[in-house]
Design an enzyme around this catalytic site. Structure first.
Site, PDB file in Angstrom:
ATOM      1  N   HIS A 145      -3.497   7.310   2.256  1.00  0.00           N
ATOM      2  CA  HIS A 145      -3.892   5.989   1.759  1.00  0.00           C
ATOM      3  C   HIS A 145      -5.309   5.699   2.253  1.00  0.00           C
ATOM      4  CE1 HIS A 145      -4.010   1.837   0.845  1.00  0.00           C
ATOM      5  NE2 HIS A 145      -3.819   1.412   2.079  1.00  0.00           N
ATOM      6  N   CYS A 155       0.819  -1.225   0.000  1.00  0.00           N
ATOM      7  CA  CYS A 155       0.000   0.000   0.000  1.00  0.00           C
ATOM      8  C   CYS A 155       0.849   1.269   0.000  1.00  0.00           C
ATOM      9  CB  CYS A 155      -0.941   0.010   1.195  1.00  0.00           C
ATOM     10  SG  CYS A 155      -2.084  -1.371   1.193  1.00  0.00           S
ATOM     11  N   ASN A 174     -10.077  -0.166  -0.609  1.00  0.00           N
ATOM     12  CA  ASN A 174      -8.620  -0.085  -0.524  1.00  0.00           C
ATOM     13  C   ASN A 174      -8.012  -0.674  -1.797  1.00  0.00           C
ATOM     14  OD1 ASN A 174      -5.905  -0.414   0.031  1.00  0.00           O
ATOM     15  ND2 ASN A 174      -6.210  -1.310   2.066  1.00  0.00           N
TER      16      ASN A 174
HETATM   17  O1  UT7 Z   1      -3.916  -1.061   3.464  1.00  0.00           O
HETATM   18  C1  UT7 Z   1      -3.220  -1.324   4.645  1.00  0.00           C
HETATM   19  C2  UT7 Z   1      -3.650  -2.561   5.225  1.00  0.00           C
HETATM   20  N1  UT7 Z   1      -4.943  -2.638   5.771  1.00  0.00           N
HETATM   21  C3  UT7 Z   1      -5.440  -1.856   6.739  1.00  0.00           C
HETATM   22  O2  UT7 Z   1      -4.924  -0.827   7.070  1.00  0.00           O
HETATM   23  C4  UT7 Z   1      -6.660  -2.352   7.435  1.00  0.00           C
HETATM   24  C5  UT7 Z   1      -6.542  -2.177   8.912  1.00  0.00           C
HETATM   25  N2  UT7 Z   1      -7.600  -2.783   9.669  1.00  0.00           N
HETATM   26  C6  UT7 Z   1      -8.912  -2.366   9.601  1.00  0.00           C
HETATM   27  O3  UT7 Z   1      -9.263  -1.478   8.840  1.00  0.00           O
HETATM   28  C7  UT7 Z   1      -9.902  -2.983  10.549  1.00  0.00           C
HETATM   29  O4  UT7 Z   1      -9.216  -3.708  11.550  1.00  0.00           O
HETATM   30  C8  UT7 Z   1     -10.920  -3.938   9.844  1.00  0.00           C
HETATM   31  C9  UT7 Z   1     -11.870  -3.102   8.998  1.00  0.00           C
HETATM   32  C10 UT7 Z   1     -10.166  -4.929   8.983  1.00  0.00           C
HETATM   33  C11 UT7 Z   1     -11.751  -4.664  10.908  1.00  0.00           C
HETATM   34  O5  UT7 Z   1     -12.413  -3.729  11.723  1.00  0.00           O
HETATM   35  P1  UT7 Z   1     -12.356  -3.907  13.316  1.00  0.00           P
HETATM   36  O6  UT7 Z   1     -13.187  -2.827  13.884  1.00  0.00           O
HETATM   37  O7  UT7 Z   1     -10.909  -3.949  13.702  1.00  0.00           O
HETATM   38  O8  UT7 Z   1     -13.104  -5.280  13.524  1.00  0.00           O
HETATM   39  P2  UT7 Z   1     -12.574  -6.656  14.142  1.00  0.00           P
HETATM   40  O9  UT7 Z   1     -11.662  -7.334  13.198  1.00  0.00           O
HETATM   41  O10 UT7 Z   1     -12.079  -6.391  15.543  1.00  0.00           O
HETATM   42  O11 UT7 Z   1     -13.933  -7.472  14.251  1.00  0.00           O
HETATM   43  C12 UT7 Z   1     -15.025  -7.017  15.064  1.00  0.00           C
HETATM   44  C13 UT7 Z   1     -16.211  -7.930  14.842  1.00  0.00           C
HETATM   45  C14 UT7 Z   1     -15.854  -9.415  14.963  1.00  0.00           C
HETATM   46  O12 UT7 Z   1     -16.991 -10.062  15.522  1.00  0.00           O
HETATM   47  P3  UT7 Z   1     -17.055 -10.444  17.066  1.00  0.00           P
HETATM   48  O13 UT7 Z   1     -15.872 -11.342  17.307  1.00  0.00           O
HETATM   49  O14 UT7 Z   1     -16.967  -9.160  17.807  1.00  0.00           O
HETATM   50  O15 UT7 Z   1     -18.388 -11.125  17.205  1.00  0.00           O
HETATM   51  C15 UT7 Z   1     -15.682  -9.874  13.544  1.00  0.00           C
HETATM   52  O16 UT7 Z   1     -15.939 -11.245  13.368  1.00  0.00           O
HETATM   53  O17 UT7 Z   1     -16.697  -7.776  13.494  1.00  0.00           O
HETATM   54  C16 UT7 Z   1     -16.741  -9.056  12.844  1.00  0.00           C
HETATM   55  N3  UT7 Z   1     -16.451  -8.845  11.429  1.00  0.00           N
HETATM   56  C17 UT7 Z   1     -17.402  -8.638  10.516  1.00  0.00           C
HETATM   57  N4  UT7 Z   1     -18.739  -8.580  10.603  1.00  0.00           N
HETATM   58  C18 UT7 Z   1     -19.435  -8.336   9.477  1.00  0.00           C
HETATM   59  C19 UT7 Z   1     -15.230  -8.822  10.822  1.00  0.00           C
HETATM   60  N5  UT7 Z   1     -15.395  -8.591   9.505  1.00  0.00           N
HETATM   61  C20 UT7 Z   1     -16.724  -8.464   9.292  1.00  0.00           C
HETATM   62  C21 UT7 Z   1     -17.502  -8.221   8.146  1.00  0.00           C
HETATM   63  N6  UT7 Z   1     -18.840  -8.165   8.283  1.00  0.00           N
HETATM   64  N7  UT7 Z   1     -16.945  -8.024   6.924  1.00  0.00           N
END
Ligand code: UT7
Length: 360
Positions: free
Chosen positions: A249, A111, A279
């Site tokens: 980004h 990225c 992204n």
């Molecule tokens: O380009 C550079 C590289 N990438 C990045 O910079 C991305 C960096 N990370 C992020 O943007 C975020 O961490 C994500 C968008 C990937 C995830 O968001 P988050 O707020 O950190 O969510 P999480 O991974 O902590 O998950 C929270 C909850 C989980 O459920 P439980 O365990 O709380 O019941 C996940 O299973 O959200 C759930 N979840 C989803 N639910 C619906 C994870 N992905 C999804 C989804 N739809 N797509």
């Protein structure tokens, strides 16, 4: 010593749209979750290759600069999803543009690939070895997405953006930059099994999609993009008040907001288009830069801050002083070959591949 002025800009976004509602049909997710957690509403799915999108974006950038491919002496493509391991995507772009006088190579900083490429191109102009450089950021990330994995399937998209750098004596271009890396944390964002580290005798293709520890990448991106931006501004001797536009980004709108807060920036000075494209890795910044110019958000002489974070774990930040011209000198009719397939049709090979693995 010459400075490197951005004199042309362009983008290529494939037509096929994959909305959050479409994704609800494929994987266990919701428009509400994706919108509130990331800011993304839809992304593009390419029917063409990275070199095709790169060449189209490059042709638009050349037209905006009033240049032809024959004027180029170097092409740099920032990408981590190139057409093939060899040749480089840049070599294919050179041929597609017929830029026969240009050397060409790829940069893989994920990225952060566009910022890395921009800094390399600018410094080659400063060193006097090159005068007209095409810098591209382009990705076809959907190829590597496991659409059975909601943690990554909803985040990424395809596209390309490009700029032309030209040598000038004017006091413009790259004022300061930082290229950083923490290779010790490489495994938290990777695509395994796509290089010599794969085990041919015991392949585990289930791991071939993008693997990411989202929350950990998020945590690191939030602090690193803001801190690196502050450091490059200090290096350039530019105060926070003088920033005209931050072009970060586009990985997550919450990361962008945190970076803007660190720079104490009014939201009107932050370029955000993540809702439309998700992204697109190395492509996000040149595409956002192009759209900032198209929507007249860059003033003549403006100070622009770029910041990115991605796999590696890599990061980059740059401060640029824009030139006086904010309008393109010309336009190009370059476009991708027509696409007559639906978005779901384009995803079919992917769904079949990863779906098959999930059930095997
Ligand atoms: O380009 C550079 C590289 N990438 C990045 O910079 C991305 C960096 N990370 C992020 O943007 C975020 O961490 C994500 C968008 C990937 C995830 O968001 P988050 O707020 O950190 O969510 P999480 O991974 O902590 O998950 C929270 C909850 C989980 O459920 P439980 O365990 O709380 O019941 C996940 O299973 O959200 C759930 N979840 C989803 N639910 C619906 C994870 N992905 C999804 C989804 N739809 N797509």
């Amino acid at each position: 010593m010459a400075n490197a002025m951005i004199t042309g800009w362009g983008k290529c976004m494939p037509e096929a749209v994959l909305s959050n509602h479409d994704l609800e049909q494929i994987v266990d997710t919701s428009d509400e979750w994706i919108t509130t957690r990331t800011g993304i509403k839809e992304r593009r799915i390419s029917h063409a290759e990275v070199s095709d999108m790169s060449a189209v974006a490059g042709a638009h950038a050349l037209a905006a600069a009033g240049k032809t491919a024959a004027d180029l002496d170097l092409i740099i493509v920032g990408t981590c999803t190139g057409d093939s391991l060899i040749p480089s995507t840049a070599s294919l772009v050179q041929a597609k543009l017929e830029a026969w006088q240009a050397g060409a190579f790829d940069v893989n900083a994920a990225c952060s690939g566009f910022i890395y490429s921009l800094v390399i191109g600018s410094n080659m102009i400063a060193a006097g070895t090159h005068r007209t450089v095409l810098v591209i950021g382009a990705e076809k990330l959907h190829y590597h997405l496991d659409f059975t994995n909601r943690a990554t399937a909803v985040l990424f998209g395809d596209g390309a953006g490009a700029v032309v750098l030209e040598a000038t004596d004017e006091d413009v271009g790259l004022l300061a930059s930082e290229l950083g890396m923490d290779g010790s944390a490489a495994s938290i964002l990777c695509i395994p099994e796509h290089g010599t580290s794969g085990d041919r005798r015991n392949p585990d293709p289930r791991e071939s999609g993008i693997n990411m520890d989202g929350p950990e990448v998020f945590r690191r991106a939030v602090t690193t993009m803001g801190d690196a931006s502050v450091r490059v501004l200090e290096k350039a001797g530019i105060s926070l008040d003088d920033i005209g536009l931050l072009i970060p980004h586009q990985a997550n709108v919450r990361i962008i907001d945190a970076t803007a807060r660190r720079l104490k920036l009014d939201p009107a000075k932050v370029m955000i288009n993540i809702e439309s494209y998700g992204n697109t890795s190395a492509a996000t910044i040149p595409v956002a830069l192009t759209e900032a110019l198209e929507s007249h958000r860059i003033e003549p002489g403006a100070i622009i801050v770029l910041a990115a974070f991605g796999a590696g774990l890599s990061w980059g930040a740059a401060v640029i002083r824009w030139g006086q011209r904010v309008e393109p000198l010309g336009t190009s009719a370059a476009a991708l070959p027509p696409n007559n397939r639906s978005t779901m049709d384009l995803l079919a090979p992917n769904l079949e591949f990863f779906g098959h693995l999930a059930s095997s």
